[in-house]
Structure formats: C-alpha cells, structure tokens
Design a protein around this motif. Sequence first.
Motif, PDB file in Angstrom:
ATOM      1  N   SER A   1       0.833  -1.204   0.000  1.00  0.00           N
ATOM      2  CA  SER A   1       0.000   0.000   0.000  1.00  0.00           C
ATOM      3  C   SER A   1       0.868   1.255   0.000  1.00  0.00           C
ATOM      4  O   SER A   1       2.019   1.226   0.465  1.00  0.00           O
ATOM      5  N   TYR A  18      -1.825  -1.338  -5.955  1.00  0.00           N
ATOM      6  CA  TYR A  18      -2.477  -0.225  -5.272  1.00  0.00           C
ATOM      7  C   TYR A  18      -2.375   1.036  -6.122  1.00  0.00           C
ATOM      8  O   TYR A  18      -1.319   1.320  -6.717  1.00  0.00           O
ATOM      9  N   LEU A  69      -7.440  -0.493  -4.409  1.00  0.00           N
ATOM     10  CA  LEU A  69      -6.578  -1.601  -4.808  1.00  0.00           C
ATOM     11  C   LEU A  69      -7.226  -2.258  -6.027  1.00  0.00           C
ATOM     12  O   LEU A  69      -8.443  -2.431  -6.069  1.00  0.00           O
ATOM     13  N   TYR A 100     -11.701  -1.668   1.923  1.00  0.00           N
ATOM     14  CA  TYR A 100     -11.610  -2.810   0.998  1.00  0.00           C
ATOM     15  C   TYR A 100     -12.982  -3.346   0.583  1.00  0.00           C
ATOM     16  O   TYR A 100     -13.183  -4.536   0.409  1.00  0.00           O
TER      17      TYR A 100
END
Length: 298
Positions: A145, A186, A193, A210
């Motif tokens: 990330s 990412y 993502l 997410y």
Amino acid sequence: MLKHLKSLSGHQNPVYALANSGKPGIFFTGGNDKGIVEWSLETMTFLKVLMPVKTSVYSLHYYNDLLFTGLRSGEVSIFDLNKQSVTALFQAHEKPVFDIVTIPGKKEFLTASEDGTVGIWSLDDFSLLYRIHVSNDTVRSIAISPTGQQAAFGCKDGLVRIYDLNDYALQHELEKHTLPVTAVAYAPNGKYLISGGRDAQLNFWSLPDYHLQQSITAHLFSIYGIAFHPTLPYFATASQDKSIKLWGSDDLKLYKILSIEKNTHGHTHSINKLVWSSDGRYLLTTGDDKLVILWEWE
C-alpha cells in the motif's frame, strides 16, 4: 497516447520477468533462458547477460543497486550491480518464487511462492525473519500500500488477502474472483486496490475499507500485469489474450488497446509482464513470444 516504438529480440525462450534499474534507461529481463539480460532504453539494444541462472526466472525486483531474482527452483539470487557479482544465493522456498518486493521503511523484503507461503527477509543480512502461511496454494503477486502499512497478496485460490505489515496479521480476505488472482496493484493516490485474475476481471477495492467498488471484464483471458503510470492518471494492463490496455486511473475508462489484432505491431503470444520507465516515457512489455516491446508515450 501509446505507440509502438521498437521490438527487441534476444531471448530464446518465453520471458516471465521484467524490472527497471536505478539508472535511467536501464532495465532487466529474465525467463526460461540461461541468464538475466540487461538492456538500454537509450540505445534500444541488448547490453549483456548480467548473470547466468540454472533454472527459469519467474520474478525480478530492483532496490538500491541490488537486483533480486526469484527462481523456479525456489531460490532467490541477489546481484550487486556495483560489484557486478552475486552477493547472496539461498533457498527461499520449496517451490518457485513468483514475486519479490522490498519494504525500505522496515528494511525487509517479501517473497511469494507456489508453496503458499510468504517469506519476510532482512535487507541488512538477507536472513529469514518470519514465514507466514498465506494460502494452501500459490501466492502469485504482492502489492504494498502507498502508506507502507499493508500488503495485498493475490492467490491461486481466487482470494486477495490483506496483511498488516506491522505484525503480519491477516486483516481482510477479498472474495470476488472466480479463478486465481494473478495481479494486484495499489493506486498511488491511495484510493483503491486493483486485482486482476484468470477470470479476465479487474476488481477495484476501495480503501481503507476494501469494499468492492467496481468490477470490469477487462480482457478475454488471464490478466498478468497491472502498472500505474509514474506521473499521469493512467494504468496499463497486460493479458494472456496478447493485448495491452490503457485505462484512466480516475475514471476507470478504457482509453487505448494495443494488440496485434488492432495494430501493425504487438505481441503474438501471452504478455507476462509490463513496467513503465521511471520517467513515464515508455511502457515495456514482454511475454511468451520472446520479445521485449517498447511503447512510447506521445
């Protein structure tokens, strides 16, 4: 936006791995050959075989004048580009190593393998710090990330698993793909993502929760690479269907298709890897047709 610039030959077998170097205009490739090849973007030519290998190269990663190589044998080789010699070679996994990434803030690097585990290694002395069992099958790809706090692992069982990099605890299991996950990336702006799979789907997962944001049938066959442009709001995808597609990273719209079916130039077989040059002037792609193709941004 992108146009064919040159097709480079030199490999005798399919090419699976591709990486930039710290020096502008230098990149590396490896595959089902006897060595890792160094190329020049300036002259658009093969420079040399950097080092021989005993088995197929499945992953390459550059960091701080070191070139990390993941091999079919499960070994990892680390080549010092300043000394022009192998500084470490060790058995990292029992099965092939499909991806390698570094986490400079923690002085660690990660290796993902067909054995279903991820190794966490010291960047100081290359010793094994931890090994985590991520899946009962292959872990194919890794993405870190933008905050450096999480890692996404794309797995053959169709799941994307998110781990906390502070303690390597499992945080999320993302279930949407119907076939193995073959690529994860990412967005540099930290908004989402992307996961791509053998089901030809691109799934977009919002951050930090997410949640599934959008799903696109992006290709005809497996998606093997996702790469964000270093400065502009675009990302490119590469597929087993022999095509490269350019998408807007803000609007998720398709802007360009590069394919032998639509152009006079293109790959004739599966495209296995793609990267942007560090300045964003070129997109580099490679695959089963043994070629490295340079695409110029215009």
